[in-house]
Design a protein around this motif. Structure first.
Motif, PDB file in Angstrom:
ATOM      1  N   LEU A   1       0.815  -1.213   0.000  1.00  0.00           N
ATOM      2  CA  LEU A   1       0.000   0.000   0.000  1.00  0.00           C
ATOM      3  C   LEU A   1       0.848   1.261   0.000  1.00  0.00           C
ATOM      4  N   TRP A   2       1.898   1.270   0.799  1.00  0.00           N
ATOM      5  CA  TRP A   2       2.719   2.476   0.903  1.00  0.00           C
ATOM      6  C   TRP A   2       3.396   2.811  -0.417  1.00  0.00           C
ATOM      7  N   GLU A   3       3.998   1.813  -1.045  1.00  0.00           N
ATOM      8  CA  GLU A   3       4.691   2.050  -2.317  1.00  0.00           C
ATOM      9  C   GLU A   3       3.699   2.392  -3.420  1.00  0.00           C
ATOM     10  N   ALA A   4       2.544   1.731  -3.401  1.00  0.00           N
ATOM     11  CA  ALA A   4       1.511   2.034  -4.401  1.00  0.00           C
ATOM     12  C   ALA A   4       1.027   3.467  -4.249  1.00  0.00           C
ATOM     13  N   ALA A   5       0.770   3.884  -3.005  1.00  0.00           N
ATOM     14  CA  ALA A   5       0.311   5.252  -2.764  1.00  0.00           C
ATOM     15  C   ALA A   5       1.335   6.266  -3.247  1.00  0.00           C
ATOM     16  N   LYS A   6       2.602   5.991  -2.969  1.00  0.00           N
ATOM     17  CA  LYS A   6       3.678   6.888  -3.398  1.00  0.00           C
ATOM     18  C   LYS A   6       3.720   6.999  -4.921  1.00  0.00           C
ATOM     19  N   THR A   7       3.544   5.868  -5.596  1.00  0.00           N
ATOM     20  CA  THR A   7       3.590   5.852  -7.068  1.00  0.00           C
ATOM     21  C   THR A   7       2.381   6.553  -7.661  1.00  0.00           C
ATOM     22  N   TYR A   8       1.197   6.253  -7.150  1.00  0.00           N
ATOM     23  CA  TYR A   8      -0.011   6.916  -7.651  1.00  0.00           C
ATOM     24  C   TYR A   8       0.065   8.432  -7.427  1.00  0.00           C
ATOM     25  N   LYS A   9       0.595   8.845  -6.284  1.00  0.00           N
ATOM     26  CA  LYS A   9       0.729  10.276  -6.013  1.00  0.00           C
ATOM     27  C   LYS A   9       1.630  10.955  -7.035  1.00  0.00           C
ATOM     28  N   ALA A  10       2.742  10.286  -7.374  1.00  0.00           N
ATOM     29  CA  ALA A  10       3.673  10.865  -8.349  1.00  0.00           C
ATOM     30  C   ALA A  10       2.987  11.094  -9.689  1.00  0.00           C
ATOM     31  N   GLY A  11       2.122  10.148 -10.085  1.00  0.00           N
ATOM     32  CA  GLY A  11       1.401  10.311 -11.341  1.00  0.00           C
ATOM     33  C   GLY A  11       0.328  11.366 -11.272  1.00  0.00           C
ATOM     34  N   PHE A  12      -0.403  11.391 -10.157  1.00  0.00           N
ATOM     35  CA  PHE A  12      -1.494  12.350 -10.015  1.00  0.00           C
ATOM     36  C   PHE A  12      -0.980  13.774  -9.877  1.00  0.00           C
ATOM     37  N   ALA A  13       0.242  13.925  -9.391  1.00  0.00           N
ATOM     38  CA  ALA A  13       0.827  15.263  -9.232  1.00  0.00           C
ATOM     39  C   ALA A  13       1.137  15.915 -10.574  1.00  0.00           C
ATOM     40  N   ILE A  14       1.195  15.121 -11.652  1.00  0.00           N
ATOM     41  CA  ILE A  14       1.388  15.686 -12.990  1.00  0.00           C
ATOM     42  C   ILE A  14       0.073  16.362 -13.384  1.00  0.00           C
ATOM     43  N   PRO A  15       0.057  17.661 -13.632  1.00  0.00           N
ATOM     44  CA  PRO A  15      -1.204  18.397 -13.718  1.00  0.00           C
ATOM     45  C   PRO A  15      -2.042  18.143 -14.966  1.00  0.00           C
ATOM     46  N   ASP A  16      -1.449  17.686 -16.053  1.00  0.00           N
ATOM     47  CA  ASP A  16      -2.214  17.520 -17.292  1.00  0.00           C
ATOM     48  C   ASP A  16      -3.344  16.512 -17.092  1.00  0.00           C
ATOM     49  N   LYS A  17      -4.545  16.868 -17.545  1.00  0.00           N
ATOM     50  CA  LYS A  17      -5.735  16.073 -17.240  1.00  0.00           C
ATOM     51  C   LYS A  17      -6.063  15.101 -18.366  1.00  0.00           C
ATOM     52  N   TYR A  18      -5.378  13.973 -18.348  1.00  0.00           N
ATOM     53  CA  TYR A  18      -5.691  12.878 -19.263  1.00  0.00           C
ATOM     54  C   TYR A  18      -6.555  11.854 -18.531  1.00  0.00           C
ATOM     55  N   LEU A  19      -7.049  10.871 -19.266  1.00  0.00           N
ATOM     56  CA  LEU A  19      -7.846   9.806 -18.662  1.00  0.00           C
ATOM     57  C   LEU A  19      -7.068   9.124 -17.543  1.00  0.00           C
ATOM     58  N   GLU A  20      -5.762   8.954 -17.760  1.00  0.00           N
ATOM     59  CA  GLU A  20      -4.940   8.276 -16.759  1.00  0.00           C
ATOM     60  C   GLU A  20      -4.950   9.014 -15.419  1.00  0.00           C
ATOM     61  N   ARG A  21      -5.057  10.334 -15.442  1.00  0.00           N
ATOM     62  CA  ARG A  21      -5.053  11.085 -14.187  1.00  0.00           C
ATOM     63  C   ARG A  21      -6.312  10.789 -13.364  1.00  0.00           C
ATOM     64  N   GLN A  22      -7.445  10.665 -14.041  1.00  0.00           N
ATOM     65  CA  GLN A  22      -8.671  10.311 -13.323  1.00  0.00           C
ATOM     66  C   GLN A  22      -8.557   8.910 -12.738  1.00  0.00           C
ATOM     67  N   GLN A  23      -7.931   8.006 -13.489  1.00  0.00           N
ATOM     68  CA  GLN A  23      -7.733   6.650 -12.973  1.00  0.00           C
ATOM     69  C   GLN A  23      -6.787   6.649 -11.777  1.00  0.00           C
ATOM     70  N   LEU A  24      -5.776   7.492 -11.827  1.00  0.00           N
ATOM     71  CA  LEU A  24      -4.861   7.611 -10.694  1.00  0.00           C
ATOM     72  C   LEU A  24      -5.591   8.110  -9.455  1.00  0.00           C
ATOM     73  N   LYS A  25      -6.494   9.052  -9.650  1.00  0.00           N
ATOM     74  CA  LYS A  25      -7.295   9.552  -8.523  1.00  0.00           C
ATOM     75  C   LYS A  25      -8.140   8.428  -7.927  1.00  0.00           C
ATOM     76  N   THR A  26      -8.762   7.634  -8.797  1.00  0.00           N
ATOM     77  CA  THR A  26      -9.580   6.520  -8.320  1.00  0.00           C
ATOM     78  C   THR A  26      -8.744   5.522  -7.531  1.00  0.00           C
ATOM     79  N   ARG A  27      -7.539   5.250  -8.032  1.00  0.00           N
ATOM     80  CA  ARG A  27      -6.658   4.308  -7.320  1.00  0.00           C
ATOM     81  C   ARG A  27      -6.262   4.864  -5.954  1.00  0.00           C
ATOM     82  N   LEU A  28      -5.964   6.153  -5.899  1.00  0.00           N
ATOM     83  CA  LEU A  28      -5.609   6.757  -4.609  1.00  0.00           C
ATOM     84  C   LEU A  28      -6.753   6.627  -3.617  1.00  0.00           C
ATOM     85  N   GLU A  29      -7.967   6.806  -4.095  1.00  0.00           N
ATOM     86  CA  GLU A  29      -9.127   6.652  -3.215  1.00  0.00           C
ATOM     87  C   GLU A  29      -9.277   5.205  -2.752  1.00  0.00           C
ATOM     88  N   GLU A  30      -8.947   4.255  -3.632  1.00  0.00           N
ATOM     89  CA  GLU A  30      -8.990   2.844  -3.239  1.00  0.00           C
ATOM     90  C   GLU A  30      -7.947   2.549  -2.168  1.00  0.00           C
TER      91      GLU A  30
END
Length: 396
Positions: free
Chosen positions: A307-336
């Protein structure tokens, strides 16, 4: 005249404040442009050649860029001898003016209307796109690109006509990119039919990596639904994605898809591909970076249960501001992940994730006072009930 001056003199709108370095893969677009130039004779080829020159310029292929410009000039001199020496203002005004007698412009306008519909999906743009595509097809019976687009417009409204249009396309088009788009029509519902279309396109152009990539996507779709013969389908998917990577070693999405298929039976191969792609991260576009973080995070989350490493990785992706489909998926994963933390009573970690999401979302996209703040209130109440200190959940 230097290359930048030549590009500006050509007066293509994409040369004005046009920046794609972090948005798309120039090498990929060059491949699709080559097919457009070779097969789409009814369109405005100088525009495609000019864009090709610009992309060659970005790649540092200056001689190729100049050659594309020369070819564009030759076509313009041949097809428009009376108005070839064009001024910027006049050209721009011509591009904006709807000239129904100009077949090239009408074709471009129809495709632009289709593109507008793909972004809005409202009834007004649907009607405009259907009307304009129908008009251009009536005048240009061999405009198979327009037929594919009209079929997509009619997919729900008139399935019979849509499939009739695609049957014509599949039987007669020799353009691999047009056939690839025709295959996409059937990809979700009838992957086997899409596979047959893609295999025909591959016979026409065996070097185009996206044909192999889409073929792999079809096999992946079959794999999800298969109750028998899964080993054979998986092998076919792996082979298709391997060929896509071989034909275009820079294709990040093909590598990620290959890794995912390897993960079915050989997760160490999957991990190896992810680590190799992660090492290429600085040179990737922002969307590709988001996709890599998403897939690597999924591996850590679902396969390694970290969980810790996954959260760190998802955060790194979500911190990229461009709003592609992948960013919404990253947000969903962070919520999971936050949900997992909550279930294991790691409420401080869950609250920190919701705060991170709130801080990295644009205010116009954040529609409430913030799930992080709401969760903090819940956690505060819980801490008061359970006797924990406020510092224990504020520390994350």
């Amino acid at each position: 005249m230097i290359l930048d001056e030549k590009l500006q003199a050509l007066q293509c709108h994409f040369t004005w404040n046009f920046e794609i370095r972090d948005k798309v893969d120039a090498a990929h677009i060059l491949q699709t442009l080559a097919l457009r130039i070779a097969h789409t004779h009814y369109q405005n080829q100088p525009t495609f050649l000019a864009m090709q020159a610009y992309l060659y310029h970005l790649q540092g292929q200056y001689e190729d860029a100049l050659q594309s410009l020369r070819e564009a000039e030759e076509i313009l001199q041949r097809d428009h001898p009376d108005n070839f020496p064009r001024q910027a203002t006049k050209c721009f005004q011509m591009a904006l003016r709807e000239d129904e007698a100009n077949g090239e412009f009408l074709g471009g306008l129809a495709i632009a209307a289709f593109a507008s519909w793909t972004h809005s999906h409202d009834s007004a743009t649907w009607n405009a796109a259907r009307e304009k595509l129908g008009t251009i097809i009536g005048e240009q019976q061999q405009n198979y690109e327009a037929k594919v687009y009209l079929a997509q417009i009619l997919k729900r409204a008139d399935r019979q006509q849509a499939e009739a249009l695609l049957e014509d396309v599949v039987q007669n088009s020799l353009d691999p990119e047009v056939l690839r788009n025709a295959a996409k029509f059937f990809q979700q519902e009838f992957p086997q039919k899409a596979i047959a279309i893609l295999q025909r396109a591959i016979l026409l152009n065996s070097t185009y990596h996206l044909l192999q990539y889409d073929l792999g996507v079809c096999y992946k779709k079959q794999l999800k639904e298969a109750k028998s013969g899964r080993g054979e389908i998986l092998a076919a998917a792996i082979e298709a994605f391997k060929k896509a990577v071989h034909k275009d070693p820079t294709s990040v999405f093909a590598k990620l898809a290959l890794a995912e298929m390897y993960g079915e039976n050989t997760p160490h191969y999957q991990e190896e591909i992810y680590l190799n792609v992660m090492s290429e991260m600085p040179s990737l576009s922002k969307r590709c970076q988001q996709a890599v973080y998403l897939h690597w995070g999924d591996f850590l989350f679902y396969k390694q249960k970290s969980l810790w490493e996954a959260a760190k990785t998802y955060k790194a992706g979500f911190a990229i501001p461009d709003k592609y489909l992948e960013r919404q998926q990253l947000k969903t994963r962070l919520e999971e992940v936050a949900g997992e933390f909550q279930q294991s009573s790691q409420t401080a970690e869950a609250g920190a994730i919701y705060d991170f999401i709130q801080e990295n979302e644009s205010p116009r996209h954040y529609k409430s006072i913030g799930r992080g703040s709401q969760l903090k209130e819940e956690l505060s109440s819980r801490c008061e009930r359970d006797g924990c200190s406020e510092a224990s959940w504020r520390s994350a």
